[in-house]
Design an enzyme around this catalytic site. Sequence first.
Site, short mmCIF file in Angstrom:
data_model
loop_
_atom_site.label_atom_id
_atom_site.label_comp_id
_atom_site.label_asym_id
_atom_site.label_seq_id
_atom_site.Cartn_x
_atom_site.Cartn_y
_atom_site.Cartn_z
N ASN A 182 0.87 -1.18 0.00
CA ASN A 182 0.00 0.00 0.00
C ASN A 182 0.90 1.23 0.00
O ASN A 182 1.51 1.55 1.02
CB ASN A 182 -0.90 -0.04 1.25
CG ASN A 182 -1.74 1.22 1.39
OD1 ASN A 182 -1.79 2.04 0.47
ND2 ASN A 182 -2.39 1.37 2.52
N LYS A 209 0.13 4.28 -0.25
CA LYS A 209 -0.47 5.46 0.38
C LYS A 209 -0.21 6.69 -0.51
O LYS A 209 -0.27 6.58 -1.72
CB LYS A 209 0.05 5.62 1.82
CG LYS A 209 -0.13 4.32 2.62
CD LYS A 209 0.16 4.46 4.08
CE LYS A 209 -0.07 3.12 4.79
NZ LYS A 209 0.09 3.18 6.22
N HIS A 217 -9.43 1.09 5.04
CA HIS A 217 -8.14 1.32 5.71
C HIS A 217 -8.34 2.28 6.88
O HIS A 217 -9.13 3.23 6.79
CB HIS A 217 -7.12 1.88 4.72
CG HIS A 217 -5.72 1.83 5.27
ND1 HIS A 217 -5.25 2.76 6.16
CD2 HIS A 217 -4.72 0.94 5.09
CE1 HIS A 217 -4.01 2.45 6.50
NE2 HIS A 217 -3.67 1.34 5.86
N GLU A 268 -6.62 4.65 7.90
CA GLU A 268 -6.38 6.06 7.57
C GLU A 268 -7.61 6.67 6.90
O GLU A 268 -7.91 7.85 7.11
CB GLU A 268 -5.11 6.17 6.70
CG GLU A 268 -3.86 5.99 7.56
CD GLU A 268 -2.65 5.41 6.84
OE1 GLU A 268 -2.64 5.42 5.60
OE2 GLU A 268 -1.73 4.95 7.53
N GLU A 277 -5.08 -4.94 10.65
CA GLU A 277 -4.08 -3.89 10.83
C GLU A 277 -4.38 -3.11 12.11
O GLU A 277 -5.18 -2.17 12.09
CB GLU A 277 -4.13 -2.91 9.65
CG GLU A 277 -3.82 -3.52 8.31
CD GLU A 277 -3.30 -2.48 7.33
OE1 GLU A 277 -2.23 -2.71 6.76
OE2 GLU A 277 -3.94 -1.43 7.15
N GLY A 314 2.81 2.26 10.74
CA GLY A 314 3.78 3.35 10.56
C GLY A 314 4.50 3.75 11.83
O GLY A 314 5.14 4.80 11.88
N SER A 368 3.80 -2.08 10.35
CA SER A 368 5.25 -2.10 10.54
C SER A 368 5.88 -3.43 10.16
O SER A 368 6.82 -3.90 10.81
CB SER A 368 5.61 -1.71 11.99
OG SER A 368 5.14 -0.40 12.27
#
Length: 260
Positions: free
Chosen positions: A9, A11, A94, A96, A166, A172, A213
């Site tokens: 991904n 992003k 996701h 985010e 996730e 991250g 991560s």
Amino acid sequence: MRIPVIAGNWKMHKSVAESAAFARELLPSIAEFDGVERIVAPTFLALTAVAEALRGSSVGVSAQDAHFEPQGAYTSQVSAAMLGGIASYAIIGHSECRAWLGETDERVNLKVRAALTCELTPIVAVGENLRQNEAGATNDGISAQVRAALQFVEPAGMSRVILAYEPVWAIGTGRNASATIVGDVIGGCIRKTLAGLYGDKIARQVRVLYGGSVKPDNMAQYMSEEAIDGALVGGASLNVEDFSALVGIAAREKPVRSKA
Ligand code: 13P
């Protein structure tokens, strides 16, 4: 048999030219590895260029989202229908998007169903935040997200759905969840939830990835867990060497499934 998956991904990274160059560079570096589904998810802007660079290869192209309406007054959005012929996958839900774009469980469900209707493979992301994790509410939260995302999805559609666990606190941050914990959440919660919805056979067949991560130096731990079928990778997928190392580790650690 569940074929392992490594999905990158990207992003909001890489220009169109950088994305296409990455795709061209990636192909020879992963050519030697069999039995792993490989996917890259560039920005919408770079989808066409990346699809062109990867045409005829074994690397799949994914969008990072897909709107459920085929068209309409939804400024900034791209519909699942519009992705036809360009992408074969779409990441849906996701964290985010849930955090920044106000994505809701209800919309995630509409998008999953639209993706399936448009013959895309939805990669459905679920995950608890740190507060839920520390309160011991992980399994309840994950199970609720999975059930909401899959409402009205017929058993036949589940052969195309990929799930990704996730944990928000691991994305991250460099603070990856341990493979044992991830194995427990996927095996003990996500697959149990799927079994309740669709029965044991489908629960065993659906691919469930881990994301948060993931790096070449921790990937083997995840692949050693029976319940985990691969990774949805952010940062490490931006680098050809790391991406191909991840594909190589998945091919090495799940050889029986790969060849069956
Ligand atoms: P990182 O691998 O950078 O933690 O990102 C994970 C992720 O969000 C993939 O969708």
